[in-house]
Motif scaffolding. Sequence first.
Motif, PDB file in Angstrom:
ATOM      1  N   LEU A  26      13.404   0.749  16.860  1.00  0.00           N
ATOM      2  CA  LEU A  26      12.646   0.579  15.630  1.00  0.00           C
ATOM      3  C   LEU A  26      12.195   1.929  15.082  1.00  0.00           C
ATOM      4  O   LEU A  26      11.895   2.847  15.844  1.00  0.00           O
ATOM      5  CB  LEU A  26      11.411  -0.281  15.885  1.00  0.00           C
ATOM      6  CG  LEU A  26      11.647  -1.707  16.364  1.00  0.00           C
ATOM      7  CD1 LEU A  26      10.313  -2.417  16.580  1.00  0.00           C
ATOM      8  CD2 LEU A  26      12.516  -2.494  15.397  1.00  0.00           C
ATOM      9  N   THR A  27      12.115   2.010  13.781  1.00  0.00           N
ATOM     10  CA  THR A  27      11.599   3.211  13.131  1.00  0.00           C
ATOM     11  C   THR A  27      10.067   3.161  13.172  1.00  0.00           C
ATOM     12  O   THR A  27       9.473   2.084  13.341  1.00  0.00           O
ATOM     13  CB  THR A  27      12.049   3.285  11.666  1.00  0.00           C
ATOM     14  OG1 THR A  27      11.432   2.200  10.937  1.00  0.00           O
ATOM     15  CG2 THR A  27      13.570   3.219  11.536  1.00  0.00           C
ATOM     16  N   PRO A  28       9.395   4.295  12.970  1.00  0.00           N
ATOM     17  CA  PRO A  28       7.925   4.278  12.901  1.00  0.00           C
ATOM     18  C   PRO A  28       7.406   3.322  11.819  1.00  0.00           C
ATOM     19  O   PRO A  28       6.379   2.670  12.010  1.00  0.00           O
ATOM     20  CB  PRO A  28       7.571   5.734  12.590  1.00  0.00           C
ATOM     21  CG  PRO A  28       8.702   6.524  13.173  1.00  0.00           C
ATOM     22  CD  PRO A  28       9.925   5.673  12.948  1.00  0.00           C
ATOM     23  N   GLU A  29       8.110   3.228  10.711  1.00  0.00           N
ATOM     24  CA  GLU A  29       7.708   2.317   9.640  1.00  0.00           C
ATOM     25  C   GLU A  29       7.811   0.861  10.093  1.00  0.00           C
ATOM     26  O   GLU A  29       6.916   0.055   9.812  1.00  0.00           O
ATOM     27  CB  GLU A  29       8.572   2.541   8.383  1.00  0.00           C
ATOM     28  CG  GLU A  29       8.371   3.882   7.718  1.00  0.00           C
ATOM     29  CD  GLU A  29       9.107   5.035   8.431  1.00  0.00           C
ATOM     30  OE1 GLU A  29      10.102   4.794   9.169  1.00  0.00           O
ATOM     31  OE2 GLU A  29       8.669   6.185   8.252  1.00  0.00           O
ATOM     32  N   GLU A  30       8.879   0.516  10.794  1.00  0.00           N
ATOM     33  CA  GLU A  30       9.035  -0.849  11.304  1.00  0.00           C
ATOM     34  C   GLU A  30       7.955  -1.172  12.338  1.00  0.00           C
ATOM     35  O   GLU A  30       7.401  -2.275  12.346  1.00  0.00           O
ATOM     36  CB  GLU A  30      10.431  -1.036  11.913  1.00  0.00           C
ATOM     37  CG  GLU A  30      11.530  -1.027  10.887  1.00  0.00           C
ATOM     38  CD  GLU A  30      12.926  -0.960  11.495  1.00  0.00           C
ATOM     39  OE1 GLU A  30      13.823  -1.617  10.922  1.00  0.00           O
ATOM     40  OE2 GLU A  30      13.125  -0.263  12.521  1.00  0.00           O
ATOM     41  N   ILE A  31       7.635  -0.208  13.181  1.00  0.00           N
ATOM     42  CA  ILE A  31       6.596  -0.411  14.192  1.00  0.00           C
ATOM     43  C   ILE A  31       5.247  -0.652  13.529  1.00  0.00           C
ATOM     44  O   ILE A  31       4.472  -1.512  13.973  1.00  0.00           O
ATOM     45  CB  ILE A  31       6.540   0.783  15.170  1.00  0.00           C
ATOM     46  CG1 ILE A  31       7.820   0.799  16.016  1.00  0.00           C
ATOM     47  CG2 ILE A  31       5.306   0.715  16.058  1.00  0.00           C
ATOM     48  CD1 ILE A  31       8.006   2.051  16.852  1.00  0.00           C
ATOM     49  N   SER A  32       4.972   0.046  12.439  1.00  0.00           N
ATOM     50  CA  SER A  32       3.683  -0.121  11.756  1.00  0.00           C
ATOM     51  C   SER A  32       3.519  -1.519  11.162  1.00  0.00           C
ATOM     52  O   SER A  32       2.391  -1.952  10.906  1.00  0.00           O
ATOM     53  CB  SER A  32       3.516   0.944  10.671  1.00  0.00           C
ATOM     54  OG  SER A  32       4.389   0.698   9.588  1.00  0.00           O
ATOM     55  N   LEU A  33       4.606  -2.246  10.944  1.00  0.00           N
ATOM     56  CA  LEU A  33       4.551  -3.596  10.374  1.00  0.00           C
ATOM     57  C   LEU A  33       4.454  -4.691  11.433  1.00  0.00           C
ATOM     58  O   LEU A  33       4.290  -5.865  11.093  1.00  0.00           O
ATOM     59  CB  LEU A  33       5.786  -3.839   9.505  1.00  0.00           C
ATOM     60  CG  LEU A  33       5.976  -2.906   8.317  1.00  0.00           C
ATOM     61  CD1 LEU A  33       7.322  -3.165   7.643  1.00  0.00           C
ATOM     62  CD2 LEU A  33       4.834  -3.064   7.329  1.00  0.00           C
ATOM     63  N   LEU A  34       4.543  -4.330  12.706  1.00  0.00           N
ATOM     64  CA  LEU A  34       4.598  -5.340  13.761  1.00  0.00           C
ATOM     65  C   LEU A  34       3.342  -6.188  13.875  1.00  0.00           C
ATOM     66  O   LEU A  34       3.419  -7.363  14.238  1.00  0.00           O
ATOM     67  CB  LEU A  34       4.911  -4.685  15.111  1.00  0.00           C
ATOM     68  CG  LEU A  34       6.326  -4.128  15.257  1.00  0.00           C
ATOM     69  CD1 LEU A  34       6.489  -3.475  16.619  1.00  0.00           C
ATOM     70  CD2 LEU A  34       7.368  -5.218  15.054  1.00  0.00           C
ATOM     71  N   ALA A  35       2.188  -5.638  13.590  1.00  0.00           N
ATOM     72  CA  ALA A  35       0.945  -6.408  13.699  1.00  0.00           C
ATOM     73  C   ALA A  35       0.999  -7.662  12.830  1.00  0.00           C
ATOM     74  O   ALA A  35       0.510  -8.722  13.239  1.00  0.00           O
ATOM     75  CB  ALA A  35      -0.250  -5.545  13.331  1.00  0.00           C
ATOM     76  N   ASP A  36       1.590  -7.557  11.654  1.00  0.00           N
ATOM     77  CA  ASP A  36       1.706  -8.715  10.763  1.00  0.00           C
ATOM     78  C   ASP A  36       2.791  -9.682  11.212  1.00  0.00           C
ATOM     79  O   ASP A  36       2.687 -10.884  10.980  1.00  0.00           O
ATOM     80  CB  ASP A  36       2.007  -8.258   9.332  1.00  0.00           C
ATOM     81  CG  ASP A  36       0.852  -7.491   8.721  1.00  0.00           C
ATOM     82  OD1 ASP A  36      -0.302  -7.754   9.107  1.00  0.00           O
ATOM     83  OD2 ASP A  36       1.105  -6.622   7.870  1.00  0.00           O
ATOM     84  N   GLN A  37       3.825  -9.182  11.858  1.00  0.00           N
ATOM     85  CA  GLN A  37       4.961 -10.008  12.267  1.00  0.00           C
ATOM     86  C   GLN A  37       4.738 -10.720  13.597  1.00  0.00           C
ATOM     87  O   GLN A  37       5.364 -11.742  13.857  1.00  0.00           O
ATOM     88  CB  GLN A  37       6.215  -9.149  12.414  1.00  0.00           C
ATOM     89  CG  GLN A  37       6.713  -8.521  11.154  1.00  0.00           C
ATOM     90  CD  GLN A  37       7.881  -7.575  11.424  1.00  0.00           C
ATOM     91  OE1 GLN A  37       8.515  -7.629  12.464  1.00  0.00           O
ATOM     92  NE2 GLN A  37       8.152  -6.692  10.487  1.00  0.00           N
ATOM     93  N   LEU A  38       3.868 -10.159  14.439  1.00  0.00           N
ATOM     94  CA  LEU A  38       3.724 -10.662  15.805  1.00  0.00           C
ATOM     95  C   LEU A  38       2.262 -10.953  16.135  1.00  0.00           C
ATOM     96  O   LEU A  38       1.584 -10.158  16.790  1.00  0.00           O
ATOM     97  CB  LEU A  38       4.287  -9.643  16.798  1.00  0.00           C
ATOM     98  CG  LEU A  38       5.766  -9.320  16.654  1.00  0.00           C
ATOM     99  CD1 LEU A  38       6.144  -8.153  17.551  1.00  0.00           C
ATOM    100  CD2 LEU A  38       6.601 -10.558  16.989  1.00  0.00           C
ATOM    101  N   PRO A  39       1.766 -12.111  15.717  1.00  0.00           N
ATOM    102  CA  PRO A  39       0.372 -12.448  16.004  1.00  0.00           C
ATOM    103  C   PRO A  39       0.085 -12.409  17.515  1.00  0.00           C
ATOM    104  O   PRO A  39       0.861 -12.911  18.321  1.00  0.00           O
ATOM    105  CB  PRO A  39       0.224 -13.875  15.481  1.00  0.00           C
ATOM    106  CG  PRO A  39       1.374 -14.083  14.564  1.00  0.00           C
ATOM    107  CD  PRO A  39       2.466 -13.158  15.004  1.00  0.00           C
ATOM    108  N   GLY A  40      -1.021 -11.761  17.858  1.00  0.00           N
ATOM    109  CA  GLY A  40      -1.442 -11.695  19.251  1.00  0.00           C
ATOM    110  C   GLY A  40      -0.925 -10.489  20.007  1.00  0.00           C
ATOM    111  O   GLY A  40      -1.452 -10.162  21.069  1.00  0.00           O
ATOM    112  N   TRP A  41       0.089  -9.840  19.501  1.00  0.00           N
ATOM    113  CA  TRP A  41       0.688  -8.691  20.181  1.00  0.00           C
ATOM    114  C   TRP A  41       0.053  -7.391  19.673  1.00  0.00           C
ATOM    115  O   TRP A  41      -0.301  -7.282  18.503  1.00  0.00           O
ATOM    116  CB  TRP A  41       2.196  -8.644  19.940  1.00  0.00           C
ATOM    117  CG  TRP A  41       2.921  -9.766  20.607  1.00  0.00           C
ATOM    118  CD1 TRP A  41       3.141 -11.012  20.087  1.00  0.00           C
ATOM    119  CD2 TRP A  41       3.514  -9.773  21.903  1.00  0.00           C
ATOM    120  NE1 TRP A  41       3.832 -11.778  20.984  1.00  0.00           N
ATOM    121  CE2 TRP A  41       4.079 -11.044  22.116  1.00  0.00           C
ATOM    122  CE3 TRP A  41       3.628  -8.819  22.907  1.00  0.00           C
ATOM    123  CZ2 TRP A  41       4.744 -11.389  23.279  1.00  0.00           C
ATOM    124  CZ3 TRP A  41       4.296  -9.157  24.080  1.00  0.00           C
ATOM    125  CH2 TRP A  41       4.846 -10.430  24.258  1.00  0.00           C
TER     126      TRP A  41
END
Length: 96
Positions: free
Chosen positions: A6-21
């Motif tokens: 994953l790119t840094p930009e993709e990683i920054s979006l993970l909070a919205d994509q993965l509840p609880g993680w």
Amino acid sequence: MTATLLTPEEISLLADQLPGWTVLGSKLQRQWKFKNFVDAFGFMSRVALLAESMHHHPDWSNVYSRVTIELTTHDLGGLSDQDVQLAQAINLLQPN
């Protein structure tokens, strides 16, 4: 299937994509608390079957009724699309 880092930009979006993680460095982490050890172990068994079917295995621990899962792609040295896919699939196993 080949994993893609994953790119840094993709990683920054993970909070919205993965509840609880939570992103911790180069890992995704989530913890669950169950009623007892049997329920925790049952959840781990379901995750084990899922992970094996995806050929992507978590780092995890279990202490009585608590299960902690960390996901990273060791071969790539960081978070990959496989980690995201496994986290999404795990989220479907356990209600929030």
